[in-house]
Design a protein around this motif. Structure first.
Motif, PDB file in Angstrom:
ATOM      1  N   GLY A   1     -37.741  51.744 -27.615  1.00  0.00           N
ATOM      2  CA  GLY A   1     -36.449  52.437 -27.588  1.00  0.00           C
ATOM      3  C   GLY A   1     -35.556  51.876 -26.490  1.00  0.00           C
ATOM      4  O   GLY A   1     -36.018  51.123 -25.625  1.00  0.00           O
ATOM      5  N   ILE A   2     -34.288  52.261 -26.560  1.00  0.00           N
ATOM      6  CA  ILE A   2     -33.320  51.768 -25.572  1.00  0.00           C
ATOM      7  C   ILE A   2     -33.759  52.171 -24.162  1.00  0.00           C
ATOM      8  O   ILE A   2     -33.778  51.352 -23.239  1.00  0.00           O
ATOM      9  CB  ILE A   2     -31.911  52.352 -25.861  1.00  0.00           C
ATOM     10  N   ASP A   3     -34.130  53.446 -23.994  1.00  0.00           N
ATOM     11  CA  ASP A   3     -34.500  53.896 -22.652  1.00  0.00           C
ATOM     12  C   ASP A   3     -35.889  53.420 -22.230  1.00  0.00           C
ATOM     13  O   ASP A   3     -36.203  53.425 -21.033  1.00  0.00           O
ATOM     14  CB  ASP A   3     -34.386  55.422 -22.547  1.00  0.00           C
ATOM     15  N   ILE A   4     -36.697  53.002 -23.192  1.00  0.00           N
ATOM     16  CA  ILE A   4     -37.990  52.403 -22.832  1.00  0.00           C
ATOM     17  C   ILE A   4     -37.744  50.997 -22.274  1.00  0.00           C
ATOM     18  O   ILE A   4     -38.360  50.590 -21.278  1.00  0.00           O
ATOM     19  CB  ILE A   4     -38.933  52.383 -24.059  1.00  0.00           C
ATOM     20  N   LYS A   5     -36.790  50.279 -22.882  1.00  0.00           N
ATOM     21  CA  LYS A   5     -36.374  48.976 -22.339  1.00  0.00           C
ATOM     22  C   LYS A   5     -35.823  49.171 -20.924  1.00  0.00           C
ATOM     23  O   LYS A   5     -36.137  48.407 -20.006  1.00  0.00           O
ATOM     24  CB  LYS A   5     -35.261  48.377 -23.212  1.00  0.00           C
ATOM     25  N   MET A   6     -34.989  50.206 -20.790  1.00  0.00           N
ATOM     26  CA  MET A   6     -34.386  50.465 -19.475  1.00  0.00           C
ATOM     27  C   MET A   6     -35.482  50.827 -18.456  1.00  0.00           C
ATOM     28  O   MET A   6     -35.428  50.377 -17.308  1.00  0.00           O
ATOM     29  CB  MET A   6     -33.363  51.598 -19.582  1.00  0.00           C
ATOM     30  N   ALA A   7     -36.460  51.615 -18.893  1.00  0.00           N
ATOM     31  CA  ALA A   7     -37.552  52.007 -17.981  1.00  0.00           C
ATOM     32  C   ALA A   7     -38.329  50.768 -17.517  1.00  0.00           C
ATOM     33  O   ALA A   7     -38.693  50.646 -16.342  1.00  0.00           O
ATOM     34  CB  ALA A   7     -38.495  52.989 -18.677  1.00  0.00           C
ATOM     35  N   GLY A   8     -38.557  49.853 -18.456  1.00  0.00           N
ATOM     36  CA  GLY A   8     -39.263  48.610 -18.111  1.00  0.00           C
ATOM     37  C   GLY A   8     -38.478  47.826 -17.073  1.00  0.00           C
ATOM     38  O   GLY A   8     -39.051  47.291 -16.104  1.00  0.00           O
ATOM     39  N   ASP A   9     -37.151  47.775 -17.259  1.00  0.00           N
ATOM     40  CA  ASP A   9     -36.308  47.042 -16.300  1.00  0.00           C
ATOM     41  C   ASP A   9     -36.289  47.720 -14.934  1.00  0.00           C
ATOM     42  O   ASP A   9     -36.349  47.052 -13.899  1.00  0.00           O
ATOM     43  CB  ASP A   9     -34.865  46.976 -16.812  1.00  0.00           C
ATOM     44  N   LEU A  10     -36.183  49.058 -14.951  1.00  0.00           N
ATOM     45  CA  LEU A  10     -36.150  49.783 -13.667  1.00  0.00           C
ATOM     46  C   LEU A  10     -37.457  49.547 -12.910  1.00  0.00           C
ATOM     47  O   LEU A  10     -37.450  49.254 -11.710  1.00  0.00           O
ATOM     48  CB  LEU A  10     -35.925  51.284 -13.909  1.00  0.00           C
TER      49      LEU A  10
ATOM     50  N   ASP B   1     -28.977  55.012  -9.092  1.00  0.00           N
ATOM     51  CA  ASP B   1     -27.540  55.017  -9.426  1.00  0.00           C
ATOM     52  C   ASP B   1     -26.966  53.598  -9.427  1.00  0.00           C
ATOM     53  O   ASP B   1     -26.216  53.225 -10.332  1.00  0.00           O
ATOM     54  CB  ASP B   1     -26.754  55.871  -8.424  1.00  0.00           C
ATOM     55  N   GLN B   2     -27.310  52.831  -8.414  1.00  0.00           N
ATOM     56  CA  GLN B   2     -26.800  51.441  -8.342  1.00  0.00           C
ATOM     57  C   GLN B   2     -27.320  50.645  -9.533  1.00  0.00           C
ATOM     58  O   GLN B   2     -26.593  49.863 -10.149  1.00  0.00           O
ATOM     59  CB  GLN B   2     -27.261  50.748  -7.050  1.00  0.00           C
ATOM     60  N   TRP B   3     -28.597  50.860  -9.848  1.00  0.00           N
ATOM     61  CA  TRP B   3     -29.212  50.120 -10.959  1.00  0.00           C
ATOM     62  C   TRP B   3     -28.554  50.509 -12.286  1.00  0.00           C
ATOM     63  O   TRP B   3     -28.232  49.639 -13.098  1.00  0.00           O
ATOM     64  CB  TRP B   3     -30.728  50.388 -10.946  1.00  0.00           C
ATOM     65  N   VAL B   4     -28.315  51.806 -12.508  1.00  0.00           N
ATOM     66  CA  VAL B   4     -27.642  52.255 -13.748  1.00  0.00           C
ATOM     67  C   VAL B   4     -26.239  51.649 -13.805  1.00  0.00           C
ATOM     68  O   VAL B   4     -25.802  51.146 -14.842  1.00  0.00           O
ATOM     69  CB  VAL B   4     -27.528  53.802 -13.821  1.00  0.00           C
ATOM     70  N   HIS B   5     -25.549  51.688 -12.684  1.00  0.00           N
ATOM     71  CA  HIS B   5     -24.184  51.158 -12.651  1.00  0.00           C
ATOM     72  C   HIS B   5     -24.173  49.689 -13.071  1.00  0.00           C
ATOM     73  O   HIS B   5     -23.375  49.276 -13.911  1.00  0.00           O
ATOM     74  CB  HIS B   5     -23.599  51.332 -11.244  1.00  0.00           C
ATOM     75  N   LEU B   6     -25.088  48.922 -12.501  1.00  0.00           N
ATOM     76  CA  LEU B   6     -25.134  47.489 -12.847  1.00  0.00           C
ATOM     77  C   LEU B   6     -25.501  47.309 -14.313  1.00  0.00           C
ATOM     78  O   LEU B   6     -24.842  46.557 -15.040  1.00  0.00           O
ATOM     79  CB  LEU B   6     -26.147  46.760 -11.949  1.00  0.00           C
ATOM     80  N   ALA B   7     -26.539  47.996 -14.768  1.00  0.00           N
ATOM     81  CA  ALA B   7     -27.032  47.792 -16.150  1.00  0.00           C
ATOM     82  C   ALA B   7     -25.995  48.201 -17.190  1.00  0.00           C
ATOM     83  O   ALA B   7     -25.973  47.657 -18.291  1.00  0.00           O
ATOM     84  CB  ALA B   7     -28.327  48.579 -16.355  1.00  0.00           C
TER      85      ALA B   7
END
Ligand code: PRE
Length: 266
Positions: free
Chosen positions: A66-75, A244-250
């Motif tokens: 999922g989209i947020d699983i990809k995001m979780a992997g990146d975080l 927050d910084q990571w979300v902003h960049l992504a």
């Protein structure tokens, strides 16, 4: 279209507050997750696994996508860690996070004030809102809440999250049925056992793309306004600033958009 949902007040009981406060204190003593996650090498992610396109658990393999699983992997990777998914439900997600069973909650979670009493939220990454999804032949029949909330109309909803809250606030005349499994709820409409579901516009776009029988009704003009964000423990300021910084960049460098496009093409 145009009416907004009012946030419902969910008073936190004294016992609940005491539990959350105790978890806050214990966490503060252990130090910030910004240091602890890289030390551990593991980012524990609470996710429901029942909400495509954000978080989906394959029932056979148990693998999450999922989209947020990809995001979780990146975080996790950005913190020199690997993600570990902690199964949860919509009704228990924020309590699981507040009790320290995970470091972050991810997977299409809407910001609500009731949740914000127990946990923090990251900067939002998506604007969303409730909109109807129906059999395509009914798409001109159920455009307004008034048209939907009529005797004889069968509205179906998944339990524990903002969909249920929205449906309970607005459905008075129509029949409201709670279907326990969010992964099979759309089959209820296709099979003609229910007429309408009101859910996030993002989900109606995805589900209507994969089910030709289903149509999203005005997903660009949802009934309500909400934002998706990641759930974080209360009081860990350093970790929240980092996320927050990571979300902003992504959300500004094309990363989130790339994952969204990949999912919406399926
Ligand atoms: O509770 C939330 O935060 C959600 O947005 C999740 C929620 C819901 O509202 O129930 C939204 C859509 C999915 O169908 C499943 C869960």
């Amino acid at each position: 279209v145009g009416s907004t949902s009012q946030p419902t007040s969910h008073p936190t009981s004294q016992a609940e507050s005491a539990q959350v406060n105790a978890a806050d204190r214990a966490r503060q003593q252990r130090g910030t997750l910004l240091d602890r996650v890289p030390e551990r090498g593991v980012l524990r992610v609470c996710t429901t696994g029942d909400y495509r396109p954000f978080s989906h658990r394959d029932p056979k393999s148990g693998a999450y996508t999922g989209i947020d699983i990809k995001m979780a992997g990146d975080l996790a990777k950005s913190l020199d860690a690997k993600p570990k998914y902690v199964p949860t439900t919509w009704a228990t997600l924020v309590d699981d996070l507040a009790a320290g069973r995970c470091d972050v909650g991810m997977g299409g979670v809407s910001v609500t004030l009731a949740r914000a009493r127990k946990a923090s939220f990251s900067e939002p990454y998506l604007t969303d809102g409730k909109t109807p999804i129906v059999r395509c032949e009914d798409k001109d029949k159920y455009r307004t809440l008034e048209e939907i909330d009529q005797p004889g109309v069968r509205v179906v909803v998944n339990p524990g999250g903002t969909n249920e809250q929205f449906a309970r606030a607005h459905i008075k005349q129509a029949t409201l049925t709670v279907h326990p499994d969010n992964t099979t709820i759309f089959d209820e409409i296709i099979a003609g056992r229910a007429d309408v579901m009101m859910t996030d516009a993002s989900e109606t776009r995805y589900q209507s793309a994969i089910h030709p029988e289903l149509c999203a009704v005005h997903p660009d003009e949802p009934f309500s306004f909400s934002e998706k964000a990641y759930v974080l423990p209360r009081g860990d300021v350093q970790f929240k600033e980092y996320v927050d910084q990571w979300v902003h960049l992504a959300t500004h460098d094309g990363t989130y958009k790339k994952y969204e496009d990949e999912w919406m093409k399926r």
